[in-house]
Design a protein around this motif. Structure first.
Motif, short mmCIF file in Angstrom:
data_model
loop_
_atom_site.label_atom_id
_atom_site.label_comp_id
_atom_site.label_asym_id
_atom_site.label_seq_id
_atom_site.Cartn_x
_atom_site.Cartn_y
_atom_site.Cartn_z
N GLU A 19 0.70 -1.23 -0.62
CA GLU A 19 -0.23 0.10 -0.10
C GLU A 19 0.75 0.95 0.21
O GLU A 19 0.15 1.74 -0.45
CB GLU A 19 -1.18 -0.46 1.09
N GLU A 37 -5.19 5.40 -7.90
CA GLU A 37 -6.26 5.41 -7.28
C GLU A 37 -6.95 3.40 -7.93
O GLU A 37 -8.02 3.39 -6.45
CB GLU A 37 -7.84 6.19 -8.04
N ILE A 38 -7.41 3.36 -8.51
CA ILE A 38 -7.51 1.89 -9.09
C ILE A 38 -6.91 0.84 -8.34
O ILE A 38 -7.20 -0.04 -7.74
CB ILE A 38 -7.34 1.85 -10.73
N SER A 39 -5.53 1.15 -8.06
CA SER A 39 -4.64 0.12 -7.80
C SER A 39 -4.71 0.27 -5.95
O SER A 39 -5.52 -1.07 -5.53
CB SER A 39 -3.36 0.32 -7.84
N LEU A 40 -5.56 1.11 -5.48
CA LEU A 40 -5.55 1.16 -3.93
C LEU A 40 -7.14 0.57 -3.99
O LEU A 40 -7.36 -0.23 -2.85
CB LEU A 40 -5.75 2.19 -3.53
N ASN A 41 -7.97 0.89 -4.63
CA ASN A 41 -9.01 0.37 -4.15
C ASN A 41 -8.91 -1.06 -4.65
O ASN A 41 -9.70 -1.85 -3.82
CB ASN A 41 -10.29 0.63 -5.06
N ILE A 42 -8.50 -1.64 -5.40
CA ILE A 42 -7.51 -3.33 -5.52
C ILE A 42 -7.51 -3.74 -4.67
O ILE A 42 -7.98 -5.02 -3.88
CB ILE A 42 -7.35 -3.74 -7.42
#
Length: 256
Positions: A195, A208-213
Motif C-alpha cells: 500500500e 486510485e484504481i490500484s488502491l481500490n483493488i
C-alpha cells in the motif's frame, strides 16, 4: 494416483521452460512424468512432449481453411482441442504416470476463460487423480506495484474459475536484482508495504484504481509467492516440495 499439474500464466511468463525444469526434477526423484503441450500456436518448446496438440491441429491449416489471421486462427485452434481430448486422455492413461505436466496455451484467456479449459480439467479429473494449478507471475511485470496488484487479482480469478488448489510462482526471478526480488516478496507478505508503494505512484488514476483493488486482494486467500527460475533452477526443489505438500493434502481429503 496420477497427479495432473496445469501450468498457467500470461504470455511470455515462462510456462514451457518451467515444464521442462519440473519434468527434470520429477525424473531426478525417480518418478514417471508425462509432459503435454496444449498450445497449438507454439513454435518451439524446450522439452519433448509425450502429447503434442500440434500433431492434431496445425495453426497454418486453420488459418487457410477458415481464412483467418494468426489471432483468430489461434482461438479456433484452441477450441478444437476438445475434439481430441479422448485420444489425449487415452495416451496419458496408457503411460500410467505419477505426474502429468500440462503446458497450457500462451494466451491465458484462451484456456482460462473459454469452455475448453474447463472441459479439459473435467475430462482428466477422476477419483484416481489429483489436480493442481501453478500460476506464473512474470517477474518482469511484477516489478511495478500496480502491476503486481493486478496480477494477484488475475491469479485469484483463475482459482475462482477452476476451484482447484493452486500455487503462485514468481517466474524468471533470475532477471531480478536481489533487492527487487526481496521487495516483491515483501509486498506479497506485508500488505502495508504494498500500500505504501502504491501511494507513491504519480499517476492519480493508476494509484486510485490500484488502491481500490488492494483491499479485495488482501481479503482473498492467496497463497504465498514462490520465486523460481527455470533457467538456473533456483527455487525448483522448493517448488517440488510444496507440490508434494499440496498433493498429500489432497490425498488426505479424498480418503475422508
Amino acid at each position: 494416483m496420477t497427479n495432473y499439474i496445469y501450468v498457467l500464466g500470461t504470455a511470455g511468463s515462462g510456462k514451457s521452460t518451467l515444464v521442462k525444469a519440473l519434468n527434470n526434477i520429477i525424473e531426478d526423484y525417480k518418478k514417471l512424468c508425462v509432459t503435454v503441450n496444449l498450445d497449438p500456436g507454439a513454435e518451439v518448446i524446450p522439452y519433448d512432449p509425450v502429447v503434442d496438440i500440434r500433431d492434431y491441429i496445425k495453426l497454418r491449416d486453420v488459418m487457410e481453411k477458415y481464412n483467418l489471421g494468426p489471432n483468430g486462427a489461434l482461438i479456433v485452434a484452441v477450441d478444437m482441442i476438445v475434439n481430441y481430448i479422448p485420444q489425449i486422455k487415452q495416451i496419458i492413461e496408457n503411460e500410467n504416470a505419477d505426474y502429468v505436466l500440462i503446458d497450457t496455451p500462451g494466451q491465458l484467456e484462451l484456456f482460462a476463460y473459454r469452455e475448453v479449459g474447463a472441459n479439459i480439467l473435467n475430462s482428466f479429473s477422476s477419483e484416481s487423480s489429483n489436480s493442481l494449478i501453478l500460476f506464473l507471475i512474470d517477474s518482469f511485470l511484477a516489478r511495478k506495484a500496480n502491476n503486481f496488484v493486478s496480477l494477484l487479482l488475475l491469479a485469484y480469478s483463475i482459482q475462482a474459475k477452476f476451484f482447484l488448489p493452486y500455487l503462485l510462482l514468481l517466474s524468471k526471478s533470475d532477471l531480478l536484482s536481489q533487492e527487487t526480488l526481496e521487495r516483491i516478496l515483501e509486498w506479497s507478505e506485508e500488505p502495508s508495504l504494498l500500500e505504501e508503494e502504491l501511494n507513491n505512484i504519480s499517476n492519480v488514476s493508476q494509484k486510485e484504481i490500484s488502491l481500490n483493488i488492494l483491499p479485495i486482494v488482501n481479503s482473498l486467500n492467496i497463497p504465498s509467492l514462490i520465486p523460481v527460475s527455470a533457467l538456473t533452477n533456483f527455487g525448483i526443489v522448493e517448488l517440488y516440495s510444496e507440490i508434494q505438500r499440496i498433493l498429500a493434502k489432497e490425498d488426505e481429503i479424498s480418503l475422508e
